[in-house]
Write an enzyme that holds these catalytic residues in place. Sequence first.
Site, PDB file in Angstrom:
ATOM      1  N   CYS A   2       7.733 -19.275 -15.326  1.00  0.00           N
ATOM      2  CA  CYS A   2       9.133 -19.415 -15.731  1.00  0.00           C
ATOM      3  C   CYS A   2       9.634 -18.070 -16.242  1.00  0.00           C
ATOM      4  CB  CYS A   2       9.371 -20.427 -16.835  1.00  0.00           C
ATOM      5  SG  CYS A   2       8.937 -22.106 -16.440  1.00  0.00           S
ATOM      6  N   LYS A 595       2.353 -14.771 -12.827  1.00  0.00           N
ATOM      7  CA  LYS A 595       1.820 -13.505 -13.329  1.00  0.00           C
ATOM      8  C   LYS A 595       1.355 -13.617 -14.772  1.00  0.00           C
ATOM      9  CE  LYS A 595       0.812  -9.251 -12.580  1.00  0.00           C
ATOM     10  NZ  LYS A 595      -0.438  -9.067 -11.832  1.00  0.00           N
TER      11      LYS A 595
HETATM   12  C1  F6R Z   1      -6.105 -13.066 -10.666  1.00  0.00           C
HETATM   13  C2  F6R Z   1      -5.208 -13.082 -11.794  1.00  0.00           C
HETATM   14  C3  F6R Z   1      -5.471 -14.048 -12.896  1.00  0.00           C
HETATM   15  C4  F6R Z   1      -5.308 -13.333 -14.242  1.00  0.00           C
HETATM   16  C5  F6R Z   1      -5.470 -14.306 -15.410  1.00  0.00           C
HETATM   17  C6  F6R Z   1      -5.397 -13.590 -16.742  1.00  0.00           C
HETATM   18  O1  F6R Z   1      -5.706 -12.125  -9.718  1.00  0.00           O
HETATM   19  O2  F6R Z   1      -4.275 -12.328 -11.846  1.00  0.00           O
HETATM   20  O3  F6R Z   1      -6.731 -14.615 -12.796  1.00  0.00           O
HETATM   21  O4  F6R Z   1      -6.265 -12.318 -14.305  1.00  0.00           O
HETATM   22  O5  F6R Z   1      -4.461 -15.277 -15.349  1.00  0.00           O
HETATM   23  O6  F6R Z   1      -4.231 -12.871 -16.861  1.00  0.00           O
HETATM   24  P1  F6R Z   1      -4.052 -11.719 -17.901  1.00  0.00           P
HETATM   25  O7  F6R Z   1      -4.967 -10.620 -17.550  1.00  0.00           O
HETATM   26  O8  F6R Z   1      -2.609 -11.345 -17.816  1.00  0.00           O
HETATM   27  O9  F6R Z   1      -4.401 -12.289 -19.247  1.00  0.00           O
END
Ligand code: F6R
Length: 600
Positions: A2, A595
């Site tokens: 979102c 993301k």
């Molecule tokens: C895989 C990916 C996810 C993130 C996970 C943690 O390509 O992007 O597995 O690594 O959701 O996200 P962050 O690093 O933002 O805490």
Amino acid sequence: MCGIFGIQFSEEKKNLGEILKKAAERLTYRGYDSVGFAAVDSRGKVDLRKDKGKVDEVYGKLKMGCMKGIRGIIQLRWATFGVPSKENAQPHLGCKGNLVSAHNGNIVNTLELIQELTEKGHIFKGENDGEALCHQVEDFTEQGYTLEEAVMRANRKMDGHYACVCTVRDINEIIAVKNGSSLFLGIGEDFICVSSDLPSILLYTRKYIPLMDGEFVVFNHKEFTIKSIENGDKIERQPLIYEDDINTADKGDFPHYMLKEIHEQDEHIKELVNFVKKNTEYQTYLKEMFESSRVFFVGAGSSYNAAVIGSFYLQNLTGKTVIISNAGEFIQRWGKVLKPEDSFLLISQSGETKDVMIVLDFLEKNGLKNIFSMVNVTGSSLHMRVLKRFPILSDLEIGVAATKTFTNQVVSFLTMAAVLSGNEKILDELLNLPEYVKILVEEYDSTTKELAKELLKFNSFIFLGYGISYGGVLEGALKVKELAYLPGEGFYSSEFKHGPLALIFEGQPVVFLSTKEDSRMTVSHINEIKVRGGKIFTIAPEDEKLRKESDVFYPLPTDFYYFIPILGVIFFQLLAYHMSVLKGENPDTPRNLSKSITVD
Ligand code: F6R
């Protein structure tokens, strides 16, 4: 996951729809299934258009390009409460059509709120938590509270982690609240805006303020006031200027952000290695973190996989004990045995992952002090709350799948291990790593496309690695799952015979990543699979035996032991990218993913 955005101008904008669309496009990488724009004109007329679907589709279908006004609110929704539909799409209008609001995140007491407000006569069109918030604010305004007071009261009733933005028809201002999800204020020449994240703000201005949990901001086109939700006290905060490269938010000549981000990894590695070598703060925090006899590395997804490799580097080279934990599992597994002298490194690209933020809350609540962060997004919640930081300097990463941020997390761990152990050989070799990465990406871009074609004939893949390569195959398997939507499993190669070997059938593709040092063990594990009909693809430094035993062999541009997981993963990133494109998918926005995962 979102995204919200709100902007207030000094005067009516005929092209408000276009302005909102640009901001919406910048939010898409967070992941979404519905789109909504609300425009309010200078006479207080509210124009709300929303539906499920992608930005271009909804924008065209609902002719959002014609929307005019002096302020606007948008929301991109990733469904949690209520299916993706027009009714559940945000923004929402209150019953009287006077108040319009949107949120991102989760409000967990939604059902109770809907029931209570329905009993009071509010009419709900869907089941969305944002609609509950909208009606709750409206309800307080109907009780005679000012909008500001109503927003404060409503937010004190919400149980959850979210950010929200709202406005009413007849007051030329917007109010936004941060309560567990990221929120940034952007200050421009003739406008002020607010957004879930920086890329959409950077479209219009580099002057910004990250808001903190428990705060709300009231703004018109030139003035803003930040206050506490709890007591309404004013909070002074000076704007920051975003200094990093903002061109990273553009695709350039690449068809997708993901491919661009894979290609720019050599530059970011260079920048990080030079930074770490010179930065005294980094070195001080590093020594401080490793003064503890136990250091916990905590992250999710790719950040966890980076920690798997990182812990190998640090334990191997420094003899220190590093315990790795998935963020989501940390409290259950380790919560009862933590000691005041333990150190904790919270690793997150986005700095918003809820599983990670829950760990931070837990550590703080239990008085644990030695907390450090490794985060990419400047101004994110983790970045703002944990000031002993190990930056990874990857600039904005737009593709949902982690690529360049994963690589720089791993490079940062290797640099840490080399600095702590005084290993000059590694520090020197790190200067050559960008060149190896460049060679690999150039050489293997088309080769991995061919391999992707071949592998797509199968329905599942097995990735095997031994020792230092293990974290690399976990990440390779994750990339294939999230981009090709096919089960790719990563295993420790010596563990494979303890059950998973039953998966092997004639022709089953098995991908090995190996160092030269581990080639004897890898050959042995290759043979266990070959004799059962598996087809072997090996990625490793040039090695006669490995080449001979493999059906297809992909030599890496160096045999430097510590670089093999880094180069192997970049190979896997290209492979997964091509699989996604060949399947006709958009690798930048894999289905169901976002993301920053800001829900439980
Ligand atoms: C895989 C990916 C996810 C993130 C996970 C943690 O390509 O992007 O597995 O690594 O959701 O996200 P962050 O690093 O933002 O805490």
